[in-house]
Design an enzyme around this catalytic site. Structure first.
Site, PDB file in Angstrom:
ATOM      1  N   SER A   1       0.833  -1.198   0.000  1.00 50.27           N
ATOM      2  CA  SER A   1       0.000   0.000   0.000  1.00 50.27           C
ATOM      3  C   SER A   1       0.875   1.259   0.000  1.00 50.27           C
ATOM      4  CB  SER A   1      -0.973  -0.044   1.190  1.00 50.27           C
ATOM      5  OG  SER A   1      -1.988   0.930   1.048  1.00 50.27           O
TER       6      SER A   1
ATOM      7  N   ASP B   1     -10.093  -2.987  -5.908  1.00 49.32           N
ATOM      8  CA  ASP B   1      -9.548  -2.360  -4.698  1.00 49.32           C
ATOM      9  C   ASP B   1     -10.369  -1.110  -4.366  1.00 49.32           C
ATOM     10  OD1 ASP B   1      -8.031  -0.946  -2.805  1.00 49.32           O
ATOM     11  OD2 ASP B   1      -6.123  -1.498  -3.705  1.00 49.32           O
TER      12      ASP B   1
ATOM     13  N   HIS C   1      -8.223  -4.636  -1.116  1.00 52.32           N
ATOM     14  CA  HIS C   1      -7.019  -3.885  -0.775  1.00 52.32           C
ATOM     15  C   HIS C   1      -6.171  -4.687   0.203  1.00 52.32           C
ATOM     16  CE1 HIS C   1      -4.532  -0.302  -0.425  1.00 52.32           C
ATOM     17  NE2 HIS C   1      -4.465  -0.532   0.873  1.00 52.32           N
TER      18      HIS C   1
END
Length: 325
Positions: free
Chosen positions: A141, A269, A297
């Site tokens: 991320s 996502d 995600h």
């Protein structure tokens, strides 16, 4: 470059949709903790970085993990990957960004999605500890965006420090991600959850460094745009959220990446719309894009109910373990 049928992620039928995959994986699939050795690196600017090490066999490769926003070695993805690293007999290090190891960092600055300076510092430290073996880097991320930005900035100069790299669910276009997270369900669920801890840290900094931040305005923030303007931009030299999102995004630098790099983004996502994902023409030949239709995600759950999170660490280690190619 594309994934083979053997590696491409497919979601279990019992867990449909990006929101369910993201939330269920984060809250309900348990990943056992991995025993680690803590190391503190004192920095030249007076701050410090904490590493949680898994010690492997002499002469084995090293996998260094850059965690996501408000993540740590206790994040489910970090536990899962380090367990897989240990099972391989390799070395592993979860590198905590400033203020993310359970203790406040010393300086007014914190960490941010384009912190390529600290990425380079961490990788130089890891390579110095393990000079004779391959170093593989994984960014998750926010950490994935920062790693990709560093790789793009360095180009061929990254090779002495990193042999292969991977980024998972990186918000490659921070403006697109910020707009998406500040709307509707995302704002009420994901953004609110992140801001709970981000605001607490920022308010603590406002107390420790009087006059630096506007505590009253920070306490009232409900969006990433507000927080990044009031805190992230202020602490790290950007004009406002838009300036930060533009300058810290890794997507424009992907054509300059020279290290073999796997970039995984689920097209469902909730944090980044599929329309913002790069196409093969947007990246260098060194990058392998995997953009499965599902996965959420940093989730990618698999198996029968109640599921597991084994797919992602297995895929990452497959990318790194060149002996099996």
């Amino acid at each position: 470059m594309h994934a083979s049928k053997e590696t491409l992620y497919r979601a279990p039928p019992w867990l449909p949709g990006g929101h369910l995959q993201t939330i269920y994986s984060s809250l309900f699939i348990r990943v056992a903790p991995v025993a680690c050795r803590r190391e503190r690196l004192e920095l030249a600017d007076g701050d410090f970085l904490d590493f949680d090490w898994v010690d492997g066999h002499a002469g084995s490769p090293v996998v260094v993990l850059f965690h996501g926003l408000e993540g740590s070695a206790d994040s489910h993805y970090a536990r899962g990957l380090m367990a897989r690293v240990r099972a391989h007999g390799w070395h592993g290090a979860t590198a905590h960004f400033r203020g993310c190891s359970g203790e406040d960092n010393r300086l007014p600055r914190a960490y941010f999605a384009g912190d390529s300076e600290d990425i380079g510092c961490i990788l130089r430290h890891v390579k110095a500890r393990h000079a004779e073996v391959p170093v593989y880097a994984v960014g998750i991320s926010l950490g994935g965006n920062a790693l990709l930005k560093w790789l793009g900035e360095q180009g061929a100069a990254a090779h002495p420090l990193v042999e292969r790299a991977a980024a998972v669910s990186a918000p490659l276009d921070l403006a697109a991600a910020g707009r998406t997270l500040d709307r509707g369900f995302n704002r009420r669920v994901y953004t609110a959850r992140f801001l709970a801890t981000l605001k607490a840290k920022a308010l603590h900094k406002a107390t420790r460094f009087p006059g630096l931040l506007d505590a009253q305005a920070i306490a009232a923030t409900t969006t990433f745009r507000e927080f990044d303007t009031l805190v992230t931009a202020r602490l790290h030299g950007f004009r406002d959220a838009d300036d930060y999102w533009l300058k810290a995004s890794s997507k424009p630098l992907l054509k300059s990446v020279s290290v073999p790099t796997l970039v995984i983004n689920a097209r469902n996502d909730p944090f980044l719309p599929a329309s913002a994902l790069p196409a093969p023409a947007d990246v260098s030949p060194s990058i392998t894009l995997e953009q499965p239709g599902a996965g959420g995600h940093v989730a990618f759950p698999s198996g029968p109910f109640p599921g597991n999170l084994d797919w992602l660490p297995r895929r990452l280690m497959q990318h790194f373990d060149i002996r099996r190619r």
